[in-house]
Design a protein around this motif. Structure first.
Motif, short mmCIF file in Angstrom:
data_model
loop_
_atom_site.label_atom_id
_atom_site.label_comp_id
_atom_site.label_asym_id
_atom_site.label_seq_id
_atom_site.Cartn_x
_atom_site.Cartn_y
_atom_site.Cartn_z
N HIS A 128 0.83 -1.23 0.00
CA HIS A 128 0.00 0.00 0.00
C HIS A 128 0.85 1.27 0.00
N TYR A 129 1.92 1.25 -0.79
CA TYR A 129 2.88 2.36 -0.78
C TYR A 129 2.62 3.38 -1.88
N ARG A 130 1.86 3.02 -2.91
CA ARG A 130 1.66 3.94 -4.05
C ARG A 130 0.62 4.99 -3.70
N ALA A 131 1.04 6.24 -3.60
CA ALA A 131 0.12 7.32 -3.21
C ALA A 131 -0.60 7.93 -4.41
N LYS A 132 -0.33 7.41 -5.61
CA LYS A 132 -0.98 7.94 -6.81
C LYS A 132 -1.39 6.77 -7.69
#
Length: 450
Positions: A128-132
């Protein structure tokens, strides 16, 4: 070529390639096998036979690697957005340092055999690291779906629970899909229908603020959808529309207009904050961006007497890490909105020693030198295509004393180092895992003028 298409054959995997595929040799023929790991013995089937290599698929794994794991994502193989989730995470980090070595061996910049390649900096929790996100939208049987194209195709894979995507952005896109259906918003079809083709959702992790862009091939009425969406998610601060009428694979068209909310959202990295407008570039993994920029600061090792050029500066994020440590920072970017953000961010942080200009680095740097500016330090963070040939010429012409190259593509980095090592010595390369479970990595290269 001994192999024919659809032929089945045994293969031992010798190493992994830059796209995460297994590589072996069948009677001296190079074979690429997606999904296979180093050390495995597989039975595979040729899917494509070329003059110098063969592509194949796994039929059975006769001897699995002890580092093979069951991917936690149920659509891992169908989606293709991640390539090495079946490899244990600590071994993913080793792989990313290895592909850097492979790229260097291929291009052979001066002295590459002796470069110090530091162990890859990973994440404690690589999920869950992708902020986009940028998901395509399509309509199937009157129902809207959103997700990514399967690798090498225009077949949409619906994604409702991505293991590497930020949970809030995933929730927002799921709700957006339902509202596109509810409000009967036209959805793009490559053959005949004009409408919404892509949705971008970005979250600023430090502030929980969210911005969205609807990329559409025609004007659409979104007011009802936006009203419901922003009531459900008060974190949404900006909604923009980008018009893209081209038939190309480019995601964005030239014109982006904010139709609801504020101009930008606020994010933080290291010890400073900054504003992000919808089209401005920022790293996808905010947590690892702290590690990446921290390594860039360490590598450049500036003094109060340094004058720094930040090429491909975006909204100024890397340059701001140095602004309080040097005499001056100058940056440029080809996206005017990013330069506007950089200028506003510098004012908001109280920096009076920064200057930003829209345009190409290879045009602007010589102009600044003609005007009398002299840089002692240079940081470059180019797109995946690497440094432009003209910019490489410019760097070699002016050759600031110290330089840091932040790269998101090991192949173009190794290629560019062939030119750069004519004037610079590579002190070390530090890889940073910005994209866990994918074959991509970032690298920070410390360069010193010879």
């Amino acid at each position: 070529m001994l192999l024919k298409e659809k032929q089945k054959f045994p293969l031992k995997i010798k190493r992994m390639g830059i796209n995460g595929e297994g590589i072996g040799f069948y009677k001296k023929t190079l074979v690429f096998v997606p999904g296979a790991l180093k050390g495995e013995e597989v039975y595979c089937q040729a899917t494509k036979v070329q003059k110098n290599f063969v592509e194949a698929r796994i039929v059975t794994i006769n001897k699995p690697s002890k580092f093979r794991v069951q991917p936690a994502c149920p659509i891992y193989e169908a989606c293709g957005g991640c390539q090495i989730m079946h490899l244990r995470y600590d071994k993913q980090l080793e792989y990313k340092a290895d592909v850097l070595r492979q790229a260097l061996k291929k291009f052979q910049p001066a002295g590459y055999e002796d470069y110090e390649i530091r162990p890859t900096i990973g994440m404690d929790k690589p999920v869950h690291y992708r902020a986009k996100l940028q998901f395509q939208t399509r309509s199937f049987g009157g129902s809207v779906k959103a997700g990514l194209y399967a690798e090498g195709s225009h077949r949409l894979i619906e994604i409702q629970d991505c293991l590497v995507q930020d949970k809030l952005t995933q929730d927002i896109i799921n709700t957006t899909v339902k509202l596109l259906d509810k409000h009967k918003i036209p959805i793009y079809n490559e053959r005949k229908i004009a409408g919404v083709r892509t949705v971008m959702v970005r979250r600023a992790v430090a502030t929980d603020q969210v911005q969205m862009i609807f990329i559409t091939s025609r004007e659409v009425r979104l007011s009802g959808l936006i009203s419901e969406l922003t009531k459900t998610y008060p974190e949404i601060k900006t909604v923009a529309v980008n018009l893209n009428t081209s038939k190309s694979s480019d995601i964005y068209g030239d014109k982006t207009e904010i139709i609801w909310g504020q101009e930008a959202i606020s994010e933080e990295v290291l010890d400073y904050g900054f504003a992000l407008s919808p089209r401005a570039f920022y790293q996808l993994n905010p947590q690892q961006t702290n590690a990446l920029y921290g390594e860039a600061v360490k590598a450049l090792d500036v003094t109060p007497d340094d004058d720094l050029i930040d090429a491909y500066c975006g909204v100024g994020t890397i340059g701001f890490a140095f602004a309080g440590k040097v005499r001056s920072v100058r940056g440029m970017d080809i996206i005017p909105e990013a330069i506007e953000d950089a200028q506003k961010n510098a004012v908001a942080m109280g920096f009076t020693n920064t200057y930003y200009e829209a345009g190409k680095a290879e045009d602007i740097i010589p102009k600044w030198y003609r005007e009398g500016y002299r840089a002692t330090a240079l940081v470059v963070d180019p797109p995946r295509t690497g440094l432009d040939d003209k910019l490489l010429d410019t760097i070699l012409d002016f050759a600031p004393e110290k330089m840091v190259y932040v790269s998101c593509n090991v192949s173009t980095l190794a290629r560019d180092l062939v030119r750069l090592t004519k004037a610079y010595q590579v002190e070390y390369i530090q890889s940073v895992d910005m994209f866990p479970h994918t074959a991509r990595t970032e690298a920070v290269v410390k360069l010193q003028r010879k």
